[in-house]
Write an enzyme that holds these catalytic residues in place. Sequence first.
Site, PDB file in Angstrom:
ATOM      1  N   HIS A 103      48.615  65.863  61.267  1.00 35.69           N
ATOM      2  CA  HIS A 103      49.147  65.473  59.952  1.00 35.69           C
ATOM      3  C   HIS A 103      49.036  63.972  59.708  1.00 35.69           C
ATOM      4  O   HIS A 103      49.707  63.428  58.821  1.00 35.69           O
ATOM      5  CB  HIS A 103      50.603  65.941  59.806  1.00 35.69           C
ATOM      6  CG  HIS A 103      50.716  67.427  59.731  1.00 35.69           C
ATOM      7  ND1 HIS A 103      51.902  68.105  59.932  1.00 35.69           N
ATOM      8  CD2 HIS A 103      49.792  68.393  59.483  1.00 35.69           C
ATOM      9  CE1 HIS A 103      51.700  69.407  59.816  1.00 35.69           C
ATOM     10  NE2 HIS A 103      50.438  69.619  59.551  1.00 35.69           N
ATOM     11  N   THR A 170      59.901  72.082  67.052  1.00 36.93           N
ATOM     12  CA  THR A 170      59.357  72.372  65.728  1.00 36.93           C
ATOM     13  C   THR A 170      60.008  73.630  65.156  1.00 36.93           C
ATOM     14  O   THR A 170      60.238  74.600  65.876  1.00 36.93           O
ATOM     15  CB  THR A 170      57.818  72.490  65.730  1.00 36.93           C
ATOM     16  OG1 THR A 170      57.366  72.668  64.390  1.00 36.93           O
ATOM     17  CG2 THR A 170      57.330  73.620  66.629  1.00 36.93           C
TER      18      THR A 170
HETATM   19  C1  LIG Z   1      56.826  74.225  53.325  1.00 40.12           C
HETATM   20  C2  LIG Z   1      55.754  75.229  53.728  1.00 40.12           C
HETATM   21  C3  LIG Z   1      56.103  76.610  53.312  1.00 40.12           C
HETATM   22  N1  LIG Z   1      54.475  74.815  53.103  1.00 40.12           N
HETATM   23  C4  LIG Z   1      53.344  74.856  53.819  1.00 40.12           C
HETATM   24  O1  LIG Z   1      53.277  75.281  54.965  1.00 40.12           O
HETATM   25  C5  LIG Z   1      52.151  74.300  53.112  1.00 40.12           C
HETATM   26  C6  LIG Z   1      51.535  75.391  52.209  1.00 40.12           C
HETATM   27  C7  LIG Z   1      51.025  76.536  52.951  1.00 40.12           C
HETATM   28  C8  LIG Z   1      49.821  76.602  53.545  1.00 40.12           C
HETATM   29  N2  LIG Z   1      49.703  77.830  54.149  1.00 40.12           N
HETATM   30  C9  LIG Z   1      50.817  78.548  53.938  1.00 40.12           C
HETATM   31  C10 LIG Z   1      51.170  79.836  54.373  1.00 40.12           C
HETATM   32  C11 LIG Z   1      52.399  80.331  54.009  1.00 40.12           C
HETATM   33  C12 LIG Z   1      53.263  79.513  53.224  1.00 40.12           C
HETATM   34  C13 LIG Z   1      52.907  78.211  52.820  1.00 40.12           C
HETATM   35  C14 LIG Z   1      51.685  77.742  53.183  1.00 40.12           C
HETATM   36  N3  LIG Z   1      51.175  73.790  54.067  1.00 40.12           N
HETATM   37  C15 LIG Z   1      50.350  72.795  53.625  1.00 40.12           C
HETATM   38  O2  LIG Z   1      50.371  72.328  52.517  1.00 40.12           O
HETATM   39  C16 LIG Z   1      49.338  72.281  54.653  1.00 40.12           C
HETATM   40  C17 LIG Z   1      49.656  70.832  55.080  1.00 40.12           C
HETATM   41  C18 LIG Z   1      50.956  70.693  55.638  1.00 40.12           C
HETATM   42  C19 LIG Z   1      51.149  69.259  56.186  1.00 40.12           C
HETATM   43  C20 LIG Z   1      52.080  68.451  55.314  1.00 40.12           C
HETATM   44  N4  LIG Z   1      52.462  67.198  55.978  1.00 40.12           N
HETATM   45  C21 LIG Z   1      53.439  67.076  56.875  1.00 40.12           C
HETATM   46  N5  LIG Z   1      53.711  65.897  57.500  1.00 40.12           N
HETATM   47  C22 LIG Z   1      53.011  64.698  57.073  1.00 40.12           C
HETATM   48  C23 LIG Z   1      53.810  64.060  56.002  1.00 40.12           C
HETATM   49  C24 LIG Z   1      54.864  63.143  56.566  1.00 40.12           C
HETATM   50  O3  LIG Z   1      55.246  63.287  57.734  1.00 40.12           O
HETATM   51  O4  LIG Z   1      55.293  62.308  55.776  1.00 40.12           O
HETATM   52  S1  LIG Z   1      54.367  68.496  57.275  1.00 40.12           S
HETATM   53  C25 LIG Z   1      55.809  67.885  58.056  1.00 40.12           C
HETATM   54  O5  LIG Z   1      56.786  68.895  57.904  1.00 40.12           O
HETATM   55  C26 LIG Z   1      56.870  69.653  59.102  1.00 40.12           C
HETATM   56  C27 LIG Z   1      58.283  69.512  59.606  1.00 40.12           C
HETATM   57  O6  LIG Z   1      58.442  70.465  60.609  1.00 40.12           O
HETATM   58  P1  LIG Z   1      59.004  70.036  62.068  1.00 40.12           P
HETATM   59  O7  LIG Z   1      58.200  68.929  62.624  1.00 40.12           O
HETATM   60  O8  LIG Z   1      59.108  71.296  62.824  1.00 40.12           O
HETATM   61  O9  LIG Z   1      60.461  69.411  61.735  1.00 40.12           O
HETATM   62  P2  LIG Z   1      61.775  70.148  61.189  1.00 40.12           P
HETATM   63  O10 LIG Z   1      62.705  69.074  60.787  1.00 40.12           O
HETATM   64  O11 LIG Z   1      61.424  71.220  60.214  1.00 40.12           O
HETATM   65  O12 LIG Z   1      62.379  70.904  62.491  1.00 40.12           O
HETATM   66  C28 LIG Z   1      62.797  70.151  63.597  1.00 40.12           C
HETATM   67  C29 LIG Z   1      62.952  71.150  64.745  1.00 40.12           C
HETATM   68  O13 LIG Z   1      63.300  70.417  65.905  1.00 40.12           O
HETATM   69  C30 LIG Z   1      64.439  70.999  66.505  1.00 40.12           C
HETATM   70  N6  LIG Z   1      65.174  69.885  67.135  1.00 40.12           N
HETATM   71  C31 LIG Z   1      65.930  68.935  66.505  1.00 40.12           C
HETATM   72  N7  LIG Z   1      66.411  68.057  67.427  1.00 40.12           N
HETATM   73  C32 LIG Z   1      65.908  68.455  68.644  1.00 40.12           C
HETATM   74  C33 LIG Z   1      66.042  67.972  69.982  1.00 40.12           C
HETATM   75  N8  LIG Z   1      66.775  66.889  70.258  1.00 40.12           N
HETATM   76  N9  LIG Z   1      65.397  68.618  70.979  1.00 40.12           N
HETATM   77  C34 LIG Z   1      64.654  69.749  70.722  1.00 40.12           C
HETATM   78  N10 LIG Z   1      64.479  70.260  69.462  1.00 40.12           N
HETATM   79  C35 LIG Z   1      65.107  69.618  68.455  1.00 40.12           C
HETATM   80  C36 LIG Z   1      65.199  71.697  65.376  1.00 40.12           C
HETATM   81  O14 LIG Z   1      65.967  72.762  65.890  1.00 40.12           O
HETATM   82  C37 LIG Z   1      64.036  72.197  64.508  1.00 40.12           C
HETATM   83  O15 LIG Z   1      63.575  73.453  64.972  1.00 40.12           O
HETATM   84  C38 LIG Z   1      55.884  69.067  60.101  1.00 40.12           C
HETATM   85  O16 LIG Z   1      54.668  69.787  60.043  1.00 40.12           O
HETATM   86  C39 LIG Z   1      55.688  67.655  59.554  1.00 40.12           C
HETATM   87  O17 LIG Z   1      54.466  67.085  59.928  1.00 40.12           O
HETATM   88  N11 LIG Z   1      48.054  72.168  54.044  1.00 40.12           N
HETATM   89  C40 LIG Z   1      47.382  73.256  53.654  1.00 40.12           C
HETATM   90  O18 LIG Z   1      47.791  74.384  53.821  1.00 40.12           O
HETATM   91  O19 LIG Z   1      46.193  72.956  53.051  1.00 40.12           O
HETATM   92  C41 LIG Z   1      45.536  74.085  52.491  1.00 40.12           C
HETATM   93  C42 LIG Z   1      44.169  73.657  52.280  1.00 40.12           C
HETATM   94  C43 LIG Z   1      43.198  74.538  52.691  1.00 40.12           C
HETATM   95  C44 LIG Z   1      41.884  74.218  52.461  1.00 40.12           C
HETATM   96  C45 LIG Z   1      41.566  73.005  51.830  1.00 40.12           C
HETATM   97  C46 LIG Z   1      42.570  72.133  51.418  1.00 40.12           C
HETATM   98  C47 LIG Z   1      43.908  72.464  51.659  1.00 40.12           C
END
Ligand SMILES: CC(C)NC(=O)[C@H](Cc1c[nH]c2ccccc12)NC(=O)[C@H](CCCC/N=C(/NCCC(=O)O)S[C@H]1O[C@H](COP(=O)(O)OP(=O)(O)OC[C@H]2O[C@@H](n3cnc4c(N)ncnc43)[C@H](O)[C@@H]2O)[C@@H](O)[C@H]1O)NC(=O)OCc1ccccc1
Length: 222
Positions: A103, A170
């Site tokens: 990303h 994640t």
């Molecule tokens: C919201 C979601 C439903 N939407 C998507 O997934 C979309 C759309 C989509 C695509 N396919 C699909 C299929 C189904 C549904 C939706 C989609 N995906 C996209 O748009 C992707 C691109 C997605 C990337 C976006 N950018 C980021 N980041 C950079 C920005 C920035 O950082 O500013 S995503 C960003 O959010 C995500 C956050 O998730 P996590 O890192 O897991 O963090 P989160 O806070 O959610 O969770 C933290 C976890 O840690 C745990 N935790 C907390 N503390 C601790 C601790 N101390 N120890 C252990 N664990 C811990 C918690 O319990 C928890 O589980 C990461 O991926 C992160 O990088 N691109 C794309 O599909 O392109 C197509 C395409 C195809 C062809 C040609 C052109 C285009």
Amino acid sequence: MRIAVLTGAGISAESGLATFRAADGLWENHRVEDVATPEAFERDPDLVHRFYNQRRARLAEVQPNPAHRALADLAQSHDLTLITQNVDNLHERGGSADVIHMHGELTRALCAACGHRWPAPLVMQPADPCPSCGAAATRPDIVWFGEMPYHMERIWQALEEADLFAAIGTSGNVYPAAGFAQHAARRGIPCVELNLAASANARDFAKRIIGPASETVPNWVA
Ligand SMILES: CC(C)NC(=O)[C@H](Cc1c[nH]c2ccccc12)NC(=O)[C@H](CCCC/N=C(/NCCC(=O)O)S[C@H]1O[C@H](COP(=O)(O)OP(=O)(O)OC[C@H]2O[C@@H](n3cnc4c(N)ncnc43)[C@H](O)[C@@H]2O)[C@@H](O)[C@H]1O)NC(=O)OCc1ccccc1
């Protein structure tokens, strides 16, 4: 043994970097779609740059934690492919080399006109000229929602060849990263997740290690 590891914001949480899903779904008080989409950048590049400048400044204040360092150790004894969704550089500062930032990276700038990349200054502004083509089309080298993640060929290859897949800190909400465990599990590759709680795609993992990454990852590696 060939190990493929995917990390998310949870591995950097104990270093002091906010994860994505704050209680109110806001991302550092911004709706994700207002700061992490190409449309948002088109609409208000100042706001988007301010958002990433703030995160870049915060990154300079924090340090890698034992989880980052443990993965660097793991690479010394195993064929490790380290894939991260994180845009921070804590894996590298924790001693990991060749980290796959699917990303993008906060510490890099990208020219939207010519594709040139260079180290990002701490503070970026829309008018910053590209050092290569001079265009004022500078953006953070970050993959926004709706954009294709980086290095996908290499990632699918690593998932094909792995003997073990691990997901660390994640939530399994964002694709295509959230689909990696299912991809691996369907190929009979054992999958383990290390998290504070079961993630959204918990069903894809045969094993789960619950606890803070700074404790669980060093134990898992040892
Ligand atoms: C919201 C979601 C439903 N939407 C998507 O997934 C979309 C759309 C989509 C695509 N396919 C699909 C299929 C189904 C549904 C939706 C989609 N995906 C996209 O748009 C992707 C691109 C997605 C990337 C976006 N950018 C980021 N980041 C950079 C920005 C920035 O950082 O500013 S995503 C960003 O959010 C995500 C956050 O998730 P996590 O890192 O897991 O963090 P989160 O806070 O959610 O969770 C933290 C976890 O840690 C745990 N935790 C907390 N503390 C601790 C601790 N101390 N120890 C252990 N664990 C811990 C918690 O319990 C928890 O589980 C990461 O991926 C992160 O990088 N691109 C794309 O599909 O392109 C197509 C395409 C195809 C062809 C040609 C052109 C285009």
